[in-house]
Design a protein around this motif. Structure first.
Motif, PDB file in Angstrom:
ATOM      1  N   UNK A 233       0.818  -1.200   0.000  1.00 46.15           N
ATOM      2  CA  UNK A 233       0.000   0.000   0.000  1.00 46.15           C
ATOM      3  C   UNK A 233       0.858   1.259   0.000  1.00 46.15           C
ATOM      4  N   UNK A 234       0.554   2.149  -0.927  1.00 45.18           N
ATOM      5  CA  UNK A 234       1.300   3.388  -1.095  1.00 45.18           C
ATOM      6  C   UNK A 234       0.395   4.356  -1.853  1.00 45.18           C
ATOM      7  N   UNK A 235       0.817   5.605  -2.025  1.00 46.54           N
ATOM      8  CA  UNK A 235      -0.003   6.515  -2.837  1.00 46.54           C
ATOM      9  C   UNK A 235      -0.244   6.000  -4.250  1.00 46.54           C
ATOM     10  N   UNK A 242      -7.476   3.491   2.700  1.00 45.45           N
ATOM     11  CA  UNK A 242      -6.569   3.209   3.818  1.00 45.45           C
ATOM     12  C   UNK A 242      -7.145   3.803   5.102  1.00 45.45           C
ATOM     13  N   UNK A 243      -7.106   3.018   6.171  1.00 44.01           N
ATOM     14  CA  UNK A 243      -7.632   3.443   7.465  1.00 44.01           C
ATOM     15  C   UNK A 243      -6.590   3.208   8.547  1.00 44.01           C
ATOM     16  N   UNK A 248      -2.203  -0.159  11.659  1.00 49.82           N
ATOM     17  CA  UNK A 248      -1.941  -1.146  12.704  1.00 49.82           C
ATOM     18  C   UNK A 248      -1.474  -2.465  12.095  1.00 49.82           C
ATOM     19  N   UNK A 249      -2.048  -2.833  10.957  1.00 50.05           N
ATOM     20  CA  UNK A 249      -1.645  -4.075  10.291  1.00 50.05           C
ATOM     21  C   UNK A 249      -0.199  -3.991   9.829  1.00 50.05           C
ATOM     22  N   UNK A 250       0.213  -2.843   9.331  1.00 51.26           N
ATOM     23  CA  UNK A 250       1.603  -2.686   8.908  1.00 51.26           C
ATOM     24  C   UNK A 250       2.545  -2.796  10.107  1.00 51.26           C
TER      25      UNK A 250
END
Length: 274
Positions: A233-235, A242-243, A248-250
């Protein structure tokens, strides 16, 4: 080229989250610049193979760029082939992967097969996710039904023990074993405290380390159809909104990588801005 490091994600109990862990490890290592080869030994389900097929398709359709592993697929037909044929195919795939990669990440089936046992014997690191349940623990260790005292190592612990002995006899090298407490419930419970005590007792008896796994989050399932992980996940890659849960998952993935001793490989990759 130095000998690649072989990571086997294994547990003879199905549904423990092996594929989710294997996929996240492979992707995180690739973002660290490592050449990663993947082998999917779950010949019927082939979750790892489907994931990276989805990844190639999604990236191409969206004009996005993300790392891809070296893949050495084994035919689903090998699941019903003679054992010798399946073993020959596995050895050929493993040797090809070993010749080209820095890491070989192997996802194994939720059961006992000849090629799964062979893979365990080739491992440098065995990663075993287990759910927060005595049902999962039963594959690792048996308990007394009255006192819940640890009685004996379970079937999978014996498999790993045999693999360690064979590896030491073959080339004198040791196999590191890490058991991950995976999919923990968000609230503390008496069952978890009891399980914690037995896991710690078994770790001293059979010699594994205990590490943090990944919680049962929607994001891990939500990204699978795209062939993406939380590390992607990135721009530029954002198939879902994204939340704070994704942040937290990262953080969970960072903790997992650190517990497995792979932090130096992935470097600052997982510290990128959400």
């Amino acid at each position: 080229m130095s000998q690649p490091r072989v990571i086997v994600v294994g547990n003879e109990k199905g549904g423990a989250g092996k594929s989710t862990i294997a996929l996240h490890l492979a992707v995180a290592l690739m973002y660290g610049g490592a050449r990663v080869a993947v082998l999917d030994l779950d010949l019927r389900q082939q979750s790892m193979g489907h994931f990276f097929g989805n990844r190639r398709a999604w990236l191409a359709a969206n004009g996005a760029d993300a790392p891809l592993p070296l893949e050495f697929p084994l035919s689903a037909e090998l699941s019903v082939a003679p054992e010798a044929e399946a073993m020959d195919a596995f050895r050929a795939a493993f040797e090809a992967a070993q010749a080209q990669a820095d890491f070989v990440v192997i996802d194994t089936p939720g059961g006992d097969t000849a090629i799964s046992r062979a893979a365990h014997g080739l491992a440098d690191l065995i990663v075993t996710p287990m759910n927060d349940s005595f049902v999962d623990f039963d594959m690792l260790g048996g308990v007394d039904p009255v006192t819940l005292d640890l009685k004996r190592p379970g079937l999978y612990s014996v498999t790993v023990w045999d693999s360690r002995k064979a590896r030491a006899a073959h080339d004198g090298r040791s196999i590191d074993w890490v058991v991950l407490r995976n999919r923990l419930a968000p609230t503390e419970a008496r069952n978890r405290r009891r399980l914690d005590e037995r896991v710690k007792a078994l770790s001293r008896r059979v010699g594994f380390r205990v590490g943090p796994g990944l919680r049962d989050r929607v994001i891990y399932r939500e990204l699978f159809p795209f062939g993406l992980t939380i590390a992607d996940l990135s721009p530029a890659i954002r198939p879902v909104a994204v939340s704070l849960q994704h942040v937290a998952a990262r953080q969970e993935l960072r903790a997992l990588i650190a517990a497995l001793g792979l932090g130096e490989v992935t470097g600052q990759t997982l510290l990128a801005a959400e």
